[in-house]
Scaffold this active site. Structure first.
Site, short mmCIF file in Angstrom:
data_model
loop_
_atom_site.label_atom_id
_atom_site.label_comp_id
_atom_site.label_asym_id
_atom_site.label_seq_id
_atom_site.Cartn_x
_atom_site.Cartn_y
_atom_site.Cartn_z
N GLU A 73 3.77 1.43 -11.11
CA GLU A 73 3.21 0.21 -10.53
C GLU A 73 2.02 0.54 -9.62
OE1 GLU A 73 4.84 -3.74 -8.10
OE2 GLU A 73 5.86 -1.81 -7.86
N CYS B 205 8.81 -3.70 -11.36
CA CYS B 205 9.49 -3.33 -10.12
C CYS B 205 10.59 -4.31 -9.70
CB CYS B 205 8.48 -3.12 -9.01
SG CYS B 205 9.13 -2.12 -7.63
N LYS C 201 3.91 -10.20 -12.65
CA LYS C 201 5.18 -10.02 -11.96
C LYS C 201 5.73 -11.36 -11.47
CE LYS C 201 7.11 -7.05 -8.30
NZ LYS C 201 6.75 -5.95 -7.37
#
Length: 294
Positions: free
Chosen positions: A43, A153, A116
């Site tokens: 990331e 993540c 995300k």
């Protein structure tokens, strides 16, 4: 389908963007030389994990998609004939930014992007200040190496995200990651956190019958404000098979190019003996749309 070799680039980062990108490119080359047809970067690999503090100047690091980052990594994908999963700080419009994973096809084109969806806001992880939650949903990206369920993540803690990707036909779950320890925590607490991180993702593999790939950064990064002890990213990048078995795992101290081989045919075989998708009681899950059952 033939077995697929996957390469994970676990690296440390500095404030020097060019230096970080050169290191990532070298890692991709090494992974490709070892036979990887799919290479996953961690990331926000172009710089430090800047979300340890809130600073409006840091929005200057964001870039459009397509843009400089996709040009650089797209060119290498084409040169090497590999699929690359990169992670960029996306500038969508003035004042509108996303934490975005972009998949580059082996011909250098953009196969797709994922923004995300789950955005944390914790000490040292002030992501809500920087990132607008994704609005593209949980949709796999079709590539020459398969249908990739790319998440990022904090998404890795949510079984709903993994399930929706699997329900849409994802053949691999991929998590570019930046997660680490608070240096002030006791060693026992640090280990519990890392084991929880690995366990929940291996559970996604089991529950959905598909492999999981998690590429995490490594090294200590200081809090620029000095308000916290900073973060020591724990690496431990890994690949798990569709029964949660560990196919490869990196260490927690050093940079590493991790290579693992995935057998796409195993998902079909495992789903025949563990038919979790068949036995889901979709008629009884309506309350999942609620925040909490009072």
């Amino acid at each position: 389908m033939n077995n697929l070799k996957v390469g994970l680039i676990q690296q440390s980062c500095t404030a020097n963007r060019e230096e970080n990108i050169v290191k990532s490119l070298a890692g991709i080359r090494e992974a490709a030389a070892k036979g990887a047809g799919l290479v996953v970067l961690q990331e926000l690999h172009a710089g430090l994990y800047f979300c340890q503090s809130e600073n409006t100047d840091l929005f200057n690091q964001a870039e459009p998609i397509p843009g400089p980052g996709t040009e650089i990594f797209g060119a290498l994908a084409k040169e090497l004939g590999v699929v690359i999963v990169a992670s960029l700080f996306e500038k969508r419009a003035p004042g509108l930014y996303h934490n975005t994973a972009v998949v580059l096809e082996r011909d250098g084109s953009i196969a797709g992007v994922y923004r995300k969806m789950h955005i944390p806001d914790d000490p040292g992880y002030y992501e809500k200040f920087y990132f607008t939650p994704g609005d593209l949903g949980f949709n796999p990206i079709d590539t020459s190496v398969g249908r990739l369920g790319v998440l990022v993540c904090w998404d890795q803690w949510y079984p709903e995200a993994a399930r929706l990707m699997a329900m849409a036909g994802a053949e691999i779950l991929i998590y570019p990651t930046a997660i680490g320890w608070d240096p002030n925590d006791e060693a026992s607490e640090q280990q519990r956190q890392r084991e929880a991180w690995m366990t929940v993702q291996r559970a996604h593999a089991v529950a959905n019958g598909i492999p999981v790939v998690a590429a995490n950064r490594i090294g200590f990064e200081a809090d620029p404000t000095g308000h916290t002890a900073g973060s020591r990213f724990w690496g431990s990048s890994f690949v798990a098979g569709c029964q949660g078995e560990l196919l490869a795992r990196a260490g927690d101290e050093a940079e590493e190019i991790l290579i693992a081989e995935i057998d796409p045919a195993r998902s079909e075989a495992v789903r025949r003996i563990w038919p979790f998708l068949r036995d889901r009681r979709i008629d009884a899950y309506g309350d999942l749309l609620k925040r909490y059952r009072d």
